[in-house]
Design a protein around this motif. Structure first.
Motif, short mmCIF file in Angstrom:
data_model
loop_
_atom_site.label_atom_id
_atom_site.label_comp_id
_atom_site.label_asym_id
_atom_site.label_seq_id
_atom_site.Cartn_x
_atom_site.Cartn_y
_atom_site.Cartn_z
N UNK A 135 48.13 42.53 41.60
CA UNK A 135 47.23 42.37 40.47
C UNK A 135 48.02 41.81 39.27
N UNK A 136 47.62 40.63 38.75
CA UNK A 136 48.42 40.02 37.67
C UNK A 136 48.55 40.93 36.45
N UNK A 137 47.48 41.65 36.08
CA UNK A 137 47.58 42.51 34.89
C UNK A 137 48.66 43.57 35.10
N UNK A 138 48.68 44.16 36.30
CA UNK A 138 49.68 45.19 36.58
C UNK A 138 51.08 44.60 36.41
N UNK A 139 51.24 43.39 36.93
CA UNK A 139 52.55 42.73 36.84
C UNK A 139 52.96 42.53 35.38
N UNK A 140 52.04 42.01 34.54
CA UNK A 140 52.39 41.79 33.14
C UNK A 140 52.69 43.12 32.45
N UNK A 141 51.95 44.17 32.83
CA UNK A 141 52.16 45.46 32.17
C UNK A 141 53.55 46.02 32.50
N UNK A 142 54.11 45.60 33.66
CA UNK A 142 55.46 46.03 34.02
C UNK A 142 56.52 45.12 33.39
N UNK A 146 53.49 42.81 51.94
CA UNK A 146 52.17 42.33 51.51
C UNK A 146 51.69 41.26 52.50
N UNK A 147 50.47 41.38 52.99
CA UNK A 147 49.96 40.37 53.93
C UNK A 147 49.70 39.07 53.17
N UNK A 148 49.68 37.94 53.89
CA UNK A 148 49.48 36.66 53.20
C UNK A 148 48.14 36.58 52.47
N UNK A 149 47.19 37.41 52.86
CA UNK A 149 45.89 37.40 52.19
C UNK A 149 45.89 38.27 50.94
N UNK A 150 47.02 38.95 50.69
CA UNK A 150 47.05 39.88 49.55
C UNK A 150 47.81 39.29 48.37
N UNK A 151 47.40 39.68 47.17
CA UNK A 151 48.16 39.31 45.97
C UNK A 151 48.32 40.58 45.14
N UNK A 170 37.55 45.67 40.60
CA UNK A 170 38.33 44.92 41.60
C UNK A 170 39.35 45.83 42.28
N UNK A 171 39.97 46.71 41.48
CA UNK A 171 40.97 47.61 42.09
C UNK A 171 40.34 48.56 43.08
N UNK A 172 39.04 48.85 42.88
CA UNK A 172 38.32 49.73 43.81
C UNK A 172 37.65 48.91 44.91
N UNK A 173 37.91 47.63 44.94
CA UNK A 173 37.31 46.68 45.90
C UNK A 173 35.79 46.64 45.80
N UNK A 174 35.29 46.93 44.59
CA UNK A 174 33.85 46.83 44.34
C UNK A 174 33.56 45.47 43.69
N UNK A 181 45.59 57.57 35.50
CA UNK A 181 46.58 58.03 36.47
C UNK A 181 47.45 56.85 36.89
N UNK A 182 48.70 57.16 37.12
CA UNK A 182 49.63 56.10 37.53
C UNK A 182 49.44 55.85 39.02
N UNK A 183 49.16 54.60 39.39
CA UNK A 183 48.94 54.35 40.82
C UNK A 183 50.22 54.61 41.62
N UNK A 184 50.02 55.11 42.86
CA UNK A 184 51.20 55.42 43.70
C UNK A 184 51.91 54.13 44.10
N UNK A 185 51.12 53.08 44.33
CA UNK A 185 51.71 51.79 44.71
C UNK A 185 51.08 50.73 43.81
N UNK A 186 51.78 49.59 43.59
CA UNK A 186 51.17 48.53 42.79
C UNK A 186 49.81 48.14 43.37
N UNK A 187 48.79 48.02 42.51
CA UNK A 187 47.48 47.66 43.06
C UNK A 187 47.51 46.27 43.70
N UNK A 188 46.82 46.15 44.81
CA UNK A 188 46.78 44.87 45.54
C UNK A 188 45.35 44.40 45.62
N UNK A 189 45.19 43.09 45.55
CA UNK A 189 43.87 42.49 45.73
C UNK A 189 43.96 41.59 46.96
#
Ligand code: 4YB
Length: 471
Positions: free
Chosen positions: A8-15, A1-6, A75-79, A129-137
């Motif tokens: 998604x907190x919701x995804x983390x809590x859901x796991x 993950x690049x330093x500018x990336x985080x 946000x996940x779609x970067x919109x 659909x289950x994302x292939x990779x954890x969503x990143x913002x």
């Protein structure tokens, strides 16, 4: 993950804690896993509609859960989620739509624009659909637009990044000791940064967003949901203190008051009755709170707006202007679809507010520069008169505006909302004469007029127009 990336907190809590509630409604809780599923459904449908990076999508919704779900999906779609006030009449949508250059509108009302309109329920009818990779913002990803009306009445679109909301939430969460499993009462609209602040903080730390029945008395919501935190404007606290004699629920650790100066009577009564009050100064352009008082602050400290929180910087300019910057500072205003960045070379934003810092670093807000007017050669800051009025018993709200005067140019006149007390302009005038120079005593007092509902604050512009009609 690049330093500018985080991640998604919701995804983390859901796991990590899928069964932990993240939203609490009158009908029951929504767990992290259930909220994640809703967001994934919306992602699928929005993607099918062609929504992609940088798209600006209007949200004109009353339902806070739908708003929250779609916001996170965008946000996940970067919109970019552009939050429109549901108190706006249909025709009021044109100006914000034009300012921001919206691509589509999501609403549960009849579609009133030529833009594509999607119903929030229709965004839930796809299988997730289950994302292939954890969503990143990404921290500098454009995330939201909120609208501020400003003194001209033309709404400006305030563009925030993901980083603005993240750092806003971090600073407040640390200051108010917000922890996983805490519960924050959401009784501010989500189209205001005060509401967005609640959402961002709770998502960040894994606390519950408590959404009570709409328009239910606050006292009842406090008993039923036993929140640990609440964000209120002063009129909400005022009504709460009138509504209940009970002490605050033992669970309640912080009431964050924001959006304006707080009447002395509310502070006095609130602290005397044991409410854990925090006064603050904030603005849309800084993604909500900038300064706040610490836990357990004395009445004297509560009369200030507190000290600057982490991830914010504040200084006073040569003319007393409050200047701000830091990771929470907005990306710029959207005007006619274009980004305008009103910052100096060092990144400072002039808030338009005037104030000063005391030796201990506490902020004292004097008022807005563009509210000032001149009366017979004297400078009048109407908020100073309002503060004096709000110190008088029974005055719940006061706004002072200039009215034309052949001799003085302009003179102050006051709109006053009383609560329970009699209408006593002569007494107020006499009291004000003891506290203020004569030129600051209003020449007229009018009862609070019926105004088109402007959100969480009365519109000074409309009150000024109303005063000119009456004078
Ligand atoms: C003030 C002022 C003060 C603002 N004295 N004038 O999470 C929060 O911070 C929160 C909690 C509860 C209620 C509201 C909030 C907010 O976000 C408030 C943010 C806000 O009001 N933004 S705004 O863009 O609508 O208005 C900003 C303006 O409000 C400032 O520029 C000031 O003029 C005024 N204001 N705090 C006096 N303590």
């Amino acid at each position: 993950m690049s330093p500018r990336e985080i991640s998604c907190p919701l995804f983390r809590w859901s796991q990590e804690t899928p069964d932990r509630p993240l939203v609490r409604l009158p009908s029951g809780p929504i767990t992290a896993a259930a909220l994640e599923e809703r967001v994934r459904r919306a992602v699928v449908r929005l993607q099918n509609e062609g929504v992609g990076p940088g798209d600006r999508i209007g949200l004109w919704l009353d339902d806070p859960v739908a708003t929250l779900t779609i916001l996170l999906a965008l946000w996940r779609l970067r919109a970019v989620a552009c939050l429109l006030s549901t108190r706006l009449p249909d025709i009021g949508l044109d100006a914000p739509i034009r300012q921001v250059g919206l691509q589509a509108l999501i609403t549960d009302r009849p579609c009133v624009t030529t833009l594509p309109c999607w119903h929030p329920e229709a965004l839930q009818d796809a299988p997730p659909t289950v994302p292939k990779a954890p969503p990143r913002l990404t921290l500098d990803q454009h995330a939201t637009v909120f609208f501020t009306s400003g003194s001209t009445g033309v709404p400006k679109g305030v563009l925030h990044t993901i980083g603005n909301h993240l750092y806003s939430a971090r600073g407040v969460a640390v200051h108010l000791e917000l922890r996983r499993g805490d519960r924050w009462l959401l009784v501010l609209p989500l189209y205001h940064v005060g509401g967005m602040g609640v959402v961002a903080r709770c998502l960040l730390v894994g606390a519950e967003i408590v959404i009570p029945e709409r328009r239910a008395p606050l006292g009842r919501a406090l008993v039923r949901y036993a929140p640990t935190h609440a964000s209120l404007v002063h009129t909400q606290l005022w009504r709460l203190l009138r509504e209940t004699e009970s002490p605050p629920p033992w669970t309640l650790r912080a009431v964050l008051l924001g959006g304006s100066a707080i009447p002395e009577e509310v502070l006095q009564e609130g602290t005397a009755r044991g409410w854990p009050l925090h006064t603050s100064y904030g603005l849309t352009e800084m993604a909500s709170t900038v300064t706040a008082t610490p836990p357990g602050a004395s009445l004297e400290l509560l009369r200030t707006s507190g000290r600057v929180l982490p991830y914010r910087e504040l200084k006073i300019g040569p003319d007393g202007a409050i200047l701000v910057r830091g990771p929470v500072r907005f990306a710029g205003y959207l005007e006619n679809g274009r980004l305008h960045r009103p910052f100096d070379e060092a990144g400072w934003f002039d808030t338009g507010d005037l104030g000063w810092l005391d030796e201990a670093g506490y902020l004292h807000v004097e008022g807005r520069r563009d509210n000032r007017f001149i009366s017979g050669g004297e400078n009048i800051q109407p908020e100073a008169i309002e503060r004096a009025l709000l110190r008088l018993p029974g005055i719940a709200e006061a706004v002072v505006v200039p009215v034309p005067d052949p001799e003085f140019g302009e003179r102050p006149a006051a709109f006053v909302r009383t609560e329970g007390e009699r209408w006593e302009p002569d007494r107020w005038r006499a009291e004000l004469r003891r506290a203020l120079p004569g030129f600051m005593v209003p020449v007229a007092f009018w009862p609070w007029p019926e105004l088109p509902d402007g959100g969480i604050k009365a519109s000074r512009r409309l009150l000024k127009e109303e005063a000119r009609r009456r004078w």
